[in-house]
Design a protein around this motif. Structure first.
Motif, short mmCIF file in Angstrom:
data_model
loop_
_atom_site.label_atom_id
_atom_site.label_comp_id
_atom_site.label_asym_id
_atom_site.label_seq_id
_atom_site.Cartn_x
_atom_site.Cartn_y
_atom_site.Cartn_z
N THR A 132 52.39 41.52 18.72
CA THR A 132 51.71 42.56 20.02
C THR A 132 52.04 43.77 19.65
O THR A 132 52.67 43.99 18.61
CB THR A 132 52.75 42.08 21.30
N ARG A 133 51.48 44.55 20.12
CA ARG A 133 51.65 46.01 19.94
C ARG A 133 51.88 46.61 21.40
O ARG A 133 51.46 46.48 22.45
CB ARG A 133 50.20 46.46 19.81
N ILE A 137 52.24 48.88 24.52
CA ILE A 137 51.36 49.69 25.04
C ILE A 137 52.23 50.97 26.01
O ILE A 137 51.35 52.09 26.27
CB ILE A 137 50.05 49.29 25.77
N CYS A 192 53.60 38.17 23.96
CA CYS A 192 52.62 37.98 25.07
C CYS A 192 52.89 36.90 26.13
O CYS A 192 53.12 35.86 25.82
CB CYS A 192 51.30 37.59 24.14
N GLY A 246 44.56 39.27 22.97
CA GLY A 246 43.90 40.56 23.61
C GLY A 246 44.21 40.75 24.78
O GLY A 246 44.07 41.65 25.66
N TYR A 247 45.35 39.99 25.41
CA TYR A 247 45.80 40.05 26.92
C TYR A 247 46.77 41.12 26.92
O TYR A 247 47.77 41.32 25.83
CB TYR A 247 46.59 38.74 27.25
N ASP A 248 46.92 41.99 28.03
CA ASP A 248 47.90 42.96 28.22
C ASP A 248 48.83 42.17 29.31
O ASP A 248 48.45 41.90 30.44
CB ASP A 248 47.20 44.24 28.81
N SER A 249 50.15 42.52 28.83
CA SER A 249 51.02 41.78 29.96
C SER A 249 52.61 42.88 29.83
O SER A 249 52.69 43.30 29.20
CB SER A 249 51.41 40.45 29.62
N ARG A 290 55.22 47.44 28.46
CA ARG A 290 53.95 46.56 28.45
C ARG A 290 53.62 46.05 27.07
O ARG A 290 53.58 47.24 26.18
CB ARG A 290 52.79 47.02 29.29
N VAL A 291 52.93 45.22 26.65
CA VAL A 291 52.56 44.93 25.40
C VAL A 291 51.04 44.47 25.26
O VAL A 291 50.37 43.75 26.42
CB VAL A 291 53.41 43.91 24.54
N HIS A 292 50.14 44.60 24.28
CA HIS A 292 48.96 43.99 24.05
C HIS A 292 48.98 43.10 22.92
O HIS A 292 49.47 43.42 21.90
CB HIS A 292 47.95 45.35 23.68
N CYS A 293 48.61 41.98 23.29
CA CYS A 293 48.64 40.75 22.29
C CYS A 293 47.34 40.97 21.39
O CYS A 293 46.18 41.19 21.58
CB CYS A 293 48.51 39.51 23.06
#
Lengths: 115, 262
Positions: A97-98, A100, A89, A77-80, A70-73
């Motif tokens: 992205t980071r 998570i 993202c 700011g969206y998590d997907s 899963r990544v955080h944009c």
């Protein structure tokens, strides 16, 4: 194949815990592995059947919990959800992205038998 | 509050008694202990120790990773040619067998320690610690660790390095970052090596490699280099120097704050 090294390291940690808790045997080892950890669960299972011999975990079961990628944009700011080689993202498509979840290589818990 | 009916279980502590929780008792009365430690915590501990060691000596440590034959040793030789007048450089070489690479580095007048791993496909923090006993850290500014040629296993083991550099040569596939995401994601700089061969190859497009890296959320520099023609060497060397200076600044700042505390 570095899974044997990883497995031996894990068993040393488990032995330490079993000794500290004065357990006679280890029944279950639960680990969390993400697709981006660089460790293949199936190979770790194979390595485990060899590496556990002669330890307190000789008859233990190794349970692998696979964690989703899963990544955080960082832009919207969206998590997907994502794939190991496509960490974009899902909302805006940005590559900034980071991660998570998905790179875990954790010893989550052990189940012991005490006298 | 009791352990029988579950009245002591709240939203805040439920995870502790669920599977893997710190206080979970299983139905067959085994004791479950929550650990939540990295599976490679032994290695990580040693790696942290190595890193402290580097920092105490003011050494910037760089881990070079790639598949076999992508030009790590050649890049190091050329890097040494360019930098050895200004920086004191040392090298730790990892290979399954032979001292050949360490000898190539020593021929450049730079101290090199060869680690032969036998059958092991990667270096780990303990091997580096052993090699440090033979490395004159006091006399060094930069330490390069040339990992075993392998795009899989080296990515999982922290050695205590400050930076990872991953090489991809143009004689490999430009989709390698998509095939080996773990090692390319870990890079602080990706070098596309042997760029002098690009005119001869019609199946490697540096833009494709760049796109595959971007899909891994890779945000660090990508440089096309040739240790033969020196293309891109300036960019690579400038980056190295900037990293070295940044580490120096951080260290002098760190030393200052310790003095203030005292």
């Amino acid at each position: 194949m570095h899974e044997l090294s990883v497995c031996q390291s894990m068993l040393r940690q488990v032995e330490e815990i079993a000794q500290r808790e004065q357990a006679t045997s280890v029944e279950r080892i639960v680990i969390q592995i993400g697709p981006l950890s660089g460790v293949v669960p199936e190979l770790l299972q194979q390595a485990f059947t060899i590496a556990r011999c002669g330890t307190r975990a000789e008859s233990a079961e190794l349970v692998t919990q696979t964690q989703p990628v899963r990544v955080h944009c960082l832009q919207c700011g969206y998590d997907s959800d994502a794939q190991a080689n496509r960490l974009l993202c899902a909302e805006c498509g940005d590559y900034r992205t980071r991660l998570i979840s998905g790179d875990e290589l954790l010893l989550a818990s052990v189940e012991l038998t005490k006298n | 509050m009791c352990d029988t009916c579950g009245c002591n279980v709240t939203h805040g502590n439920r995870h502790l008694i669920e599977e893997g929780g710190k206080h979970a008792h299983t139905s067959d009365d085994h004791v479950a202990i929550e650990v939540l430690e990295n599976l490679l915590s032994e290695n990580d501990h040693q790696a942290a120790h190595n890193r402290e060691h580097f920092e105490r000596h003011g050494v910037l440590a760089i881990n070079l990773m790639s598949s076999p034959g992508s030009g790590k040793t050649r890049l190091l030789e050329r890097t040494i040619d360019h930098l050895k007048e200004r920086y004191k450089i040392g090298v730790i070489e990892g290979d399954l067998e032979t001292e050949n690479d360490a000898q190539r580095i020593r021929d450049k007048g730079v101290p090199a320690v060869q680690i032969t791993t036998g059958t092991a496909c990667h270096l780990d923090a303990h091997m580096i610690h052993q090699a440090l006993h033979q490395t004159p850290l006091d006399e060094l500014d930069l330490l390069f660790i040339e990992n075993v040629g392998n795009l899989v296993c080296p990515a999982s083991f922290d050695l205590g390095q400050h930076l990872n550099v991953t090489l991809l040569s143009v004689t490999e596939g430009d989709d390698k970052p998509a095939k080996y995401p773990v090692i390319f994601r870990a890079a602080d700089h990706v070098l596309i090596t042997k760029s002098d061969l690009l005119p001869l190859l019609d199946d490697f497009d540096p833009d494709n490699a760049g796109q595959a890296l971007q899909q891994l959320a890779y945000k660090n520099p990508i440089t096309l280099v040739s240790a033969k023609s020196d293309q891109g060497m300036d960019e690579w060397l400038n980056w190295l120097e900037a990293q070295q200076q940044q580490q120096n600044r951080q260290q002098s700042k760190g030393a200052g704050s310790i003095q203030t505390c005292l």
